[in-house]
Design a protein around this motif. Sequence first.
Motif, PDB file in Angstrom:
ATOM      1  N   ILE A  58     120.677  18.268  32.593  1.00 58.80           N
ATOM      2  CA  ILE A  58     121.561  19.438  32.159  1.00 58.80           C
ATOM      3  C   ILE A  58     121.936  19.715  33.649  1.00 58.80           C
ATOM      4  O   ILE A  58     121.256  20.024  34.768  1.00 58.80           O
ATOM      5  CB  ILE A  58     120.490  20.782  31.595  1.00 58.80           C
ATOM      6  N   GLU A  59     123.284  20.082  33.429  1.00 56.81           N
ATOM      7  CA  GLU A  59     123.957  20.559  34.713  1.00 56.81           C
ATOM      8  C   GLU A  59     125.187  21.574  34.477  1.00 56.81           C
ATOM      9  O   GLU A  59     125.631  21.776  33.405  1.00 56.81           O
ATOM     10  CB  GLU A  59     124.888  19.016  34.966  1.00 56.81           C
ATOM     11  N   VAL A  60     125.466  22.286  35.447  1.00 54.19           N
ATOM     12  CA  VAL A  60     126.822  23.083  35.427  1.00 54.19           C
ATOM     13  C   VAL A  60     127.635  22.775  36.348  1.00 54.19           C
ATOM     14  O   VAL A  60     127.927  22.196  37.192  1.00 54.19           O
ATOM     15  CB  VAL A  60     126.178  24.285  36.315  1.00 54.19           C
ATOM     16  N   LYS A  61     128.786  22.373  35.370  1.00 56.16           N
ATOM     17  CA  LYS A  61     130.102  22.100  35.863  1.00 56.16           C
ATOM     18  C   LYS A  61     131.142  22.985  35.700  1.00 56.16           C
ATOM     19  O   LYS A  61     131.764  23.181  34.395  1.00 56.16           O
ATOM     20  CB  LYS A  61     130.355  20.593  34.933  1.00 56.16           C
ATOM     21  N   GLY A  62     131.522  23.505  36.859  1.00 59.24           N
ATOM     22  CA  GLY A  62     132.556  24.657  36.470  1.00 59.24           C
ATOM     23  C   GLY A  62     132.090  25.771  35.870  1.00 59.24           C
ATOM     24  O   GLY A  62     130.932  26.302  35.951  1.00 59.24           O
TER      25      GLY A  62
END
Length: 277
Positions: A58-62
Amino acid sequence: MSFEFYKPSNLKEASDLLKNTGYVAIAGGTDTVVKIKGNFYKSLKAVVDINGLFSNKIEVKGDKAVIGSACVMNTIAENSVIVENFPALAQAAASIAAVQIRNAATIGGNVGNSSPVGDTIPALFSVEAEVNIVSAEGKRSVPINEFFTGVGRNVLKPGELIESFSIPMRQTKGSFMKIGERQALAISKINMALSTWNDGKQHYRIGMGAVATTVLRVEKAEKLLEEAAQPLSDETIKKACELAMETATPITDVRSTKDYRKRMAGVLMRRTLEAVK
């Protein structure tokens, strides 16, 4: 029953295999294995293992939180980005079966199975997720509420797979609740997820499962709640409960009756609203 087993090393190989009739993808296997044992696939020719092809992170991209389709339920339930910003989704993932199942069941499989009782699906509705789809030919994205076409059916074309889910990055308050035969390890008779956030205006999104051939958005209640004075009055909450019952179009089956499910739509509407006060 006999069938072939393939373990493709890349997306193109997997996509090309899954263009064949009777070829089925498997990831965590918690739904697919049950279907195979139950002879659900009447013309099964091959199982295609897609483990390792997609992200389990799970990643935050922008301005988006991106959940890889290979993320298992316990990862989602415990991830700080999800817990702090999308609690309805964290609660839904935590509610699924036993801990052993949650360590194997993937969110891509839960959505791809396209059951109207899938617990993460109402939660994904409530946070306005998009389904990111990939194949050997390219990529496309579909809003989660446009992904399902019926019981066990969706918009995936032969050779297409779910790569990930994108959620607008914002802090929501939320609640997921379900009613089953038992408090745990039971398929939902009805479930509901509600998420709310304020960006200068109070927004509500509500997903409700096991009351139709697909998970439903409770749009009339959403509109009522967004136009109502905050905090919500008892009369507004009562009307929202009535609209949830009106939206539900359940059937009677081995797990419950349509009348019970319709009544419980109102009960869950009240409980989820009370939980986010």
